[in-house]
Structures are given as structure tokens and as C-alpha cells.
Design a protein around this motif. Structure first.
Motif, short mmCIF file in Angstrom:
data_model
loop_
_atom_site.label_atom_id
_atom_site.label_comp_id
_atom_site.label_asym_id
_atom_site.label_seq_id
_atom_site.Cartn_x
_atom_site.Cartn_y
_atom_site.Cartn_z
N THR A 11 -6.71 90.04 61.48
CA THR A 11 -7.94 90.73 61.37
C THR A 11 -8.14 92.03 62.06
N SER A 12 -7.52 92.21 63.27
CA SER A 12 -7.55 93.13 64.24
C SER A 12 -6.89 94.41 63.29
N ASP A 13 -5.58 94.05 63.00
CA ASP A 13 -4.89 94.90 62.37
C ASP A 13 -5.61 95.62 61.18
N GLY A 14 -5.94 94.64 60.37
CA GLY A 14 -6.79 95.32 59.37
C GLY A 14 -8.06 96.14 59.74
N ILE A 15 -8.76 95.85 60.71
CA ILE A 15 -9.71 96.57 61.02
C ILE A 15 -9.26 98.11 61.59
N GLU A 16 -8.14 97.92 62.38
CA GLU A 16 -7.42 99.21 63.01
C GLU A 16 -6.84 100.05 61.62
N ALA A 17 -6.45 99.47 60.79
CA ALA A 17 -5.99 100.13 59.65
C ALA A 17 -6.98 100.92 58.84
N LEU A 18 -8.31 100.17 58.77
CA LEU A 18 -9.49 100.58 57.91
C LEU A 18 -9.97 101.94 58.68
N ARG A 19 -9.86 101.65 60.37
CA ARG A 19 -10.14 102.85 60.94
C ARG A 19 -9.55 104.04 60.88
N LEU A 20 -8.19 103.71 60.81
CA LEU A 20 -7.38 105.02 60.68
C LEU A 20 -7.57 105.67 59.35
N VAL A 21 -7.49 104.76 58.34
CA VAL A 21 -7.97 105.32 56.91
C VAL A 21 -9.18 106.27 56.93
N ALA A 22 -10.37 105.66 57.89
CA ALA A 22 -11.51 106.52 57.72
C ALA A 22 -11.39 107.95 58.54
N LEU A 23 -10.52 107.81 59.59
CA LEU A 23 -10.28 109.13 60.38
C LEU A 23 -9.51 110.06 59.45
#
Length: 546
Positions: A11-23
Motif C-alpha cells: 500500500t505504501s509503495d503504491g501510494i509512493e508510486a502514485l505520488r511520483l507519477v503525479a509529480l
């Protein structure tokens, strides 16, 4: 406990991946979902304004093509008035929506193929006649265009100038092969100058010495191409120790790998989410088909683009995406209890943006196909940008481009319908052949002006492009058109096979691709302009008994 930690890690890795994509994609998404739609709307508003002005007169001319011509002329005048730098800034702004329309131009052609199941049935004999006329006409028109352009160049003396320009483009190249270069090393004396092309160094003249100094024997390890030891053995150990060590980059973390995957497929995921969570609920909840069918068509197009390049030469993305869309529309309609005919009629109702903005009454709600066809007008206007980019080529080879295109356009306009109708092809399909060589963006309105079969021209235009991409360059070789005659090759393939052949030329000969793009655009504009003259339309229609 371990399962909870693993789940929490995912879950935390998925959230971090989405954050990177958004940036990484926020700027791109802002352009794609705000600037591009606003720009497309402005282009369509310009087309609406021009269409309103045309409606005041008695002339029938597509507003999109009129805007294309006006934009091209405007950019040329802007370049003359304010200079190249400021004009490039203007082009950069226009390119935001126009570049999008050009990149995805093929998807705007798909409605014609998607609606093919609604076409009237056609007999096998007529199909055979259509294929025969198509193949023979392709060869004849291509050969006539190639020799016409080649002859004009020889007559005007532009062929030699083209070869000279090509040589200048390639730059100075030496034919010598440096097999015996000397590798300078520490053993070379200060009085030696290593030279290319000889294994013996040249010595400086010594005016105080009457005798010529004897040449120093060369270290065999410094001589290449003469059978000496490999160069790997001549590097001193000290030098080896001084070389920086290559460091292996750190492996990507799991969130970074996920972010890279999502980022490379962000468009596909976006439309898939819209299809599943917006399109389907609206379609099955209210019966409104646009969100589901439009996103389905887009996903099908992305799927077709994922095919290997060699496959796409035969299985063109327009054909593949249209087939996938028809299947998808059928399945969606069958689940709802609708037939394929009903579903396809909702896909394209015939209501354009011009009809809506002109305030026509009793219009059906537009479908996904109507949206794509409307945006196609923006794609036609956007063709002004590559024409402007290659304006110098147009000026330099004006006669070699314009005269053949005008001649072939007139010949196709009056020749194809007469021949087709004479051998028993229906009048509407015979008229469609008049625009056989055009890019589909311009062929469709041209055939509509002639009241021909739009579905037939869709198939003819795409197949012309595919055939040109497959055998076009080989045919020019068989005709003994020199490989360095990029003018003849570009004009011929652009006029015979439009955008698909132009894309192939981009990989092998960019300058020929530039002329192909010009030829494709001019050929379409000339034909479309001719089919907008009522007297010419009446004359062509009379050839098929209308």
C-alpha cells in the motif's frame, strides 16, 4: 503479522508510486486535459466563424480547409512582418492543440470504418471490379506522377540542384580508410608529427643541419592496420589505474519501477478508468453511449498502436482499432439487448458541431463518432503547420510539386468516375474513386461534396497508403527513379499514398518525407477546392449518370 506488513508495504509503495507519477506528469496532464481541449475548441470556433461567412455566399467550401489556407498564409505573412523568432513563438502556441490533432489524426478516421457494417450490401462481381480498378489505377497514377515530376525536373534543371543540395546536406565525407594511422605515444619524439594515412611520421625541417636525420624506427605497438599487436596491450598499467571506475547505478526501488510503468501507460490507464467507472455506468444507467463508446474507441486505438512496426504496415492502426471498436460496441449493445445496427447508429448520428452551433432544430444527440469527426476538422486545419515548416521546399520546388498535383487531381476527378461507372460500379462508389489518392482527412469532405460513398473512400484511402508503404519505394526503383531524387520520390509517394507512405519516408529519407507531406496536403486541397465548385461537381456527377 507478516501478511499485514506485506500488505502495508504494498500500500505504501503504491501510494509512493502514485505520488511520483503525479509529480512527473502534472505539467503534461495540464496540457493534455486543459490547454489542448481549449485550443481545439478555439480552432473549431474559427471554423464555425468561417463556415458562417461561407454560408452567406453561394460557394460550397469546407470551413476547415479554408482555415487551413488562411492559417498558412497568416503564418507566412507573420514571418515576413515580425521575423522568424516571433513567428516560431506563435507556432509553438498553435502547436499545443494542432500538434495533438496531428499526432492522433488516424483515430479521427475510424468512424468511417466502424460504420462499414451499415453500408448497403455489395456483390462479389462489383468488389472484384473495385479491386481491379484500384490496383491498376494505383500503378498507372504512380508511374505517371513519377515520370511527370522527373521530366519536369530535367526540363527545369532542378534535378541537378536537388542532387547538389543533397550533397551539401550530407556534408564533406572522405572516402579514405585510415588503416595505417599512427597512435601517438610517449615514445614519439618532440620533432615528429603523427599524420593520417602513413605509418611513418613526418620530421620537422632543421635548417642548421645539412643532413636529413634518419627516420626513427617505429614501435610496432603504435602502428594500426599492419599486423601489430592489439592496442589493448599498449596501455601502461599506471594509466589503467588512473581510469575512473564505472559505477553500476543503484537499482530502482519498487515504487520507482511501478511509477515508471504507470507513467509510460498513463493514457491507457486513464481511458480505461474512465471507461469502467464513468462510461459503463452512464451507458447502462441512462442509455447515453458517448462516454463508453468514445473511451472504448480510444482504448482500441492505443491497442492498435502497440502492434510491432512491421505489423502496422499491413495491419494499419485505423483498421485494427475499427475492428476492435465494432466488436466492443456489439458486445456492449448485446448486453443491453440492442442489435449491432442500433448500437452503430448511436455511435454516429450525423450531428456535427456546426449543426449544433448553427442552432438547427430536431437534431439527434451526437455520438462518439460525431465527436471524432468534429475534431477531424481541427486536424485538417493543423496541416497548415507542416506546410509552413516546409515552405522553403515548396518555394524551391514549386513547379515540380504544384503542376503534377494539379494535373493528377484533374485527371483523377474526371477519369476515375467515368471508368468505374463504365465497367458497372455503382455511381456513389465511382464518385468515391475520384479522391482515391487523397489523405482521408481531405478525401472525406471531397467525396461528400460529390455525394459519393464515404465508406468506400475510407477503405480506398487507407489501402492506398498501406500499398504505398509496402511497395512504393520498390516501384520507384523499378521505374529507375534515382535514390537521391528525393523530389520525385517525395511528390510521387505523397500524391499516391498520402500520410502512411510519408511516415515510412520519415525513417529513410526525411527530405523526401517533407516533400511528400507538401504533396499530400496540396493534392488534397486542390481536389477539395475543385469539388467545391458547383459547375465542376455537376460535370463529374454527369459522368456517372447523376
Amino acid at each position: 503479522m507478516v501478511d499485514n506488513e506485506s500488505h502495508g508495504g504494498f500500500t505504501s509503495d503504491g501510494i509512493e508510486a502514485l505520488r511520483l507519477v503525479a509529480l512527473r506528469t502534472w505539467s503534461r496532464n495540464l496540457t493534455a486535459w486543459l490547454y489542448v481541449p481549449v485550443g481545439i475548441m478555439i480552432i473549431l470556433l474559427a471554423c464555425f466563424g468561417i463556415d458562417s461567412l461561407i454560408g452567406v455566399s453561394s460557394v460550397s467550401f469546407p470551413a476547415s480547409v479554408a482555415c487551413l489556407i488562411l492559417l498558412f498564409i497568416g503564418l507566412v505573412l507573420c514571418d515576413l512582418a515580425v521575423g522568424d523568432r516571433k513567428t516560431r513563438a506563435v507556432v509553438k502556441v498553435i502547436d499545443i492543440p494542432a500538434g495533438f490533432a496531428l499526432r492522433y489524426l488516424n483515430i479521427f478516421f475510424t468512424p468511417s470504418f466502424i460504420l462499414l457494417p451499415l453500408s448497403p450490401p455489395i456483390g462479389g462481381v462489383e468488389v472484384a471490379k473495385i479491386i481491379a480498378v484500384f490496383l491498376i489505377g494505383f500503378v498507372v497514377v504512380m508511374a505517371a506522377t513519377a515520370y511527370f515530376v522527373r521530366g519536369l525536373q530535367l526540363l527545369l534543371g532542378s534535378s541537378k540542384r536537388a542532387i547538389t543540395a543533397r550533397a551539401e546536406e550530407m556534408g564533406d565525407e572522405s572516402d579514405g580508410i585510415p588503416l595505417t594511422d599512427v597512435t601517438p605515444g610517449r615514445n614519439n619524439s618532440e620533432g615528429t608529427i603523427p599524420t593520417s594515412g602513413t605509418s611513418t611520421p613526418r620530421f620537422m625541417d632543421d635548417s642548421t643541419n645539412d643532413l636529413i636525420a634518419p627516420q626513427r624506427a617505429q614501435d610496432p605497438s603504435l602502428i594500426r592496420g599492419t599486423g601489430g599487436p592489439p592496442e589493448d596491450n599498449i596501455t601502461p598499467p599506471a594509466a589503467t589505474r588512473q581510469n575512473p571506475l564505472l559505477q553500476t547505478p543503484l537499482p530502482l526501488t519498487r515504487p520507482q519501477r511501478w511509477a515508471a510503468f504507470i507513467n509510460s501507460n498513463v493514457d491507457r490507464f486513464t481511458y480505461l478508468i474512465l471507461f469502467l467507472f464513468v462510461g459503463l455506468p452512464i451507458y447502462y444507467g441512462t442509455g447515453y453511449a458517448i462516454p463508453a463508446q468514445l473511451t472504448l474507441t480510444t482504448i482500441a486505438y492505443f491497442t492498435a498502436l502497440a502492434l510491432p512496426p512491421t505489423w502496422k504496415r499491413v495491419f494499419h492502426p485505423v483498421l485494427v482499432s475499427a475492428a476492435i471498436t465494432v466488436l466492443g460496441v456489439y458486445i456492449l449493445g448485446a448486453i443491453k439487448g440492442d442489435s449491432l445496427s442500433t448500437s452503430l447508429h448511436s455511435f454516429k448520428t450525423g450531428t456535427s458541431y456546426l449543426d449544433l452551433w448553427h442552432g438547427k432544430k430536431n437534431l439527434k444527440a451526437p455520438g462518439a463518432g460525431d465527436i471524432l469527426v468534429s475534431i477531424l476538422d481541427a486536424g485538417i486545419v493543423a496541416l497548415a503547420l507542416p506546410m509552413f515548416a516546409y515552405r522553403q521546399e515548396l518555394k524551391r520546388h514549386f513547379f515540380a510539386i504544384v503542376i503534377p498535383n494539379v494535373s493528377v487531381s484533374i485527371g483523377s476527378l474526371f477519369g476515375y468516375p467515368a471508368v468505374c461507372y463504365a465497367i458497372g460500379i455503382s455511381a456513389e462508389r465511382s464518385l468515391a474513386f475520384a479522391a482515391r489518392s487523397l489523405t482521408l482527412a481531405l478525401a472525406t469532405p471531397a467525396v461528400e461534396n460529390l455525394k459519393g460513398d464515404v465508406n468506400t473512400i475510407a477503405a480506398l484511402a487507407i489501402m492506398s497508403g498501406i500499398l504505398g508503404a509496402l511497395v512504393g519505394t520498390q516501384m520507384l526503383d523499378w521505374m529507375r527513379i534515382p535514390e537521391d531524387d528525393y523530389v520525385t520520390r517525395g511528390v510521387t509517394l505523397g500524391g499516391s499514398s498520402s500520410a502512411i507512405a510519408t511516415a515510412v519516408l520519415l525513417q529513410s529519407d526525411p527530405r523526401a518525407a517533407a516533400l511528400s507531406s507538401l504533396s499530400m496536403s496540396l493534392f488534397g486541397i486542390i481536389t477539395l477546392a475543385l469539388t467545391s465548385v458547383p459547375a465542376i461537381v455537376k460535370a463529374v456527377d454527369s459522368l456517372v449518370g447523376l
